[in-house]
Design an enzyme around this catalytic site. Structure first.
Site, mmCIF file in Angstrom:
data_model
loop_
_atom_site.group_PDB
_atom_site.id
_atom_site.type_symbol
_atom_site.label_atom_id
_atom_site.label_comp_id
_atom_site.label_asym_id
_atom_site.label_seq_id
_atom_site.Cartn_x
_atom_site.Cartn_y
_atom_site.Cartn_z
ATOM 1 N N HIS A 357 10.610 0.799 12.430
ATOM 2 C CA HIS A 357 10.807 2.107 12.604
ATOM 3 C C HIS A 357 10.714 2.406 14.455
ATOM 4 O O HIS A 357 11.537 3.077 14.811
ATOM 5 C CB HIS A 357 9.684 3.067 12.007
ATOM 6 C CG HIS A 357 9.709 4.411 12.108
ATOM 7 N ND1 HIS A 357 8.973 5.149 13.107
ATOM 8 C CD2 HIS A 357 10.574 5.313 11.513
ATOM 9 C CE1 HIS A 357 9.414 6.415 12.887
ATOM 10 N NE2 HIS A 357 10.461 6.487 11.927
ATOM 11 N N CYS A 358 10.034 1.519 14.893
ATOM 12 C CA CYS A 358 10.137 1.691 16.359
ATOM 13 C C CYS A 358 11.307 1.121 17.039
ATOM 14 O O CYS A 358 11.426 1.694 18.256
ATOM 15 C CB CYS A 358 9.017 0.634 16.735
ATOM 16 S SG CYS A 358 7.219 1.056 16.303
#
Length: 365
Positions: A357-358
């Site tokens: 996600h990052c």
């Protein structure tokens, strides 16, 4: 070519809002890993993980990857030909945090929110000393996507905010109100700015994020809003684990929370992997540099399965621990039956301080 404007109003004034990540995307952005004081062995292992993420995304939606001129040839060799490479400078590879938050209106128009970025805490608890290139990334992406943009007067990263797409956003006090970010502004003003620039009607404040998370408590490592009323939360049943109290406090608040229409959220627990720690071998491949975060053997890694990414029709799930990987994938798959589960070995991303996600940022349809 459309003239790109820096807007002086706010999204909420202009009737724009932050959609949920689970809503359809027109595409995704990533950055290519490079810095040797964060990515071991000259980022070669990390490149393989980033390429696997890219391959899973570009199969279902367009993908653009920002890459420095120095690494352009390497990125081109590693990535599928369908990926569009955009030459740009950045200080690291966390597109979620440095890229824009894209807001939409009911006419199908998109605009970008450019939050202030200071490497997760500036001179007080930031992770590196020079973040000017990262702070410019959101504006570069907005220009590339031909979006007018707002410059928000708040130090905020994309990984520090989640939206249900219906008027509620989720943050942690540990992150937003940290001493190196916005503590001087205070809770009330921060909430007002968050609402103004996300278009939200309510902000759900959770106390803190994942234990040992060097981002100072990003919400995306603690939970994931995977549908209008679906919240995955990082959980452990072990009261001796330092994550236990953090997750328990968050769960208590979420169970008493309603969306703006008065509906309860469906809360689904995902196991905490590990605890996981950096090995001697991994630490030995990281060189000393200008970063403020040391990378040493024995460090606890802030692993979390909620750090997955929702691409169109897919869930890209990080594989972090053979003891819990299968269960995490099953839980996510059961809750999201209309999406294909794509497991991706992601320890190399975790070593750098984040996960799938990052390193991604969606552009809504």
């Amino acid at each position: 070519m459309k003239r790109i404007n820096l807007l002086q109003s706010t999204p909420i004034e202009d009737n724009y809002w932050m959609p949920g990540e689970f809503e359809p995307h027109s595409g995704t952005w990533m950055l290519w890993p490079e810095r040797s004081d964060n990515w071991r062995n000259d980022a070669v292992p990390a490149e393989k993980s980033f390429a696997a993420v890219a391959q899973a995304i570009v199969a279902v939606e367009s993908l653009k990857v920002g890459v420095s001129t120095r690494r352009l040839a390497r990125a081109k060799s590693a990535l599928p030909s369908a990926v569009t490479l955009v030459e740009m400078e950045s200080n690291d590879a966390w597109m979620r945090d440095v890229g824009p938050t894209v807001v939409i209106n009911n006419k199908g128009s998109k605009r970008a929110v450019d939050w202030m970025f200071n490497a997760w805490g500036g001179t007080e608890h930031g992770l590196y000393q020079d973040w000017q290139a990262d702070d410019a990334v959101a504006g570069i992406v907005a220009k590339n996507e031909q979006m007018d943009h707002y410059r928000a007067p708040l130090i905020q990263e994309g990984g520090g905010i989640h939206s249900d797409g219906k008027g509620t956003i989720f943050v942690t006090k540990e992150c937003v109100l940290s001493s190196g970010r916005n503590a001087r502004l205070g809770y009330r003003l921060c909430e007002e700015i968050l609402k103004s620039y996300s278009g939200a009607s309510q902000v759900i404040w959770l106390p803190c994020g994942i234990y040992a998370d060097e981002t100072t408590g990003h919400i995306d490592n603690l939970l994931h809003i995977a549908g209008p009323n679906i919240i995955f939360i990082t959980w452990t049943d072990d009261p001796c684990d330092k994550q236990y109290v953090r997750s328990a406090k968050a769960l208590s608040i979420l169970e008493s929370t309603r969306d703006i229409q008065g509906n309860p959220f469906r809360i689904i627990k995902l196991p905490t992997p590990g605890p996981l720690h950096m090995t001697d071998h991994e630490a030995s491949g990281i060189v000393s540099g200008s970063g403020n975060k040391s990378r040493k053997a024995g460090d606890r890694l802030a692993g979390s399965y909620t750090n997955f990414y929702l691409a169109n029709g897919r869930v890209l799930v990080p594989l972090l621990d053979p003891r819990t990987d299968d269960n995490a994938c099953l839980i996510i798959g059961d809750a999201l039956p209309d999406r294909e589960i794509i497991p991706i070995p992601a320890r190399e991303i975790l070593i750098g301080g984040g996960n799938i996600h990052c390193i991604t940022q969606q552009i809504p349809l």
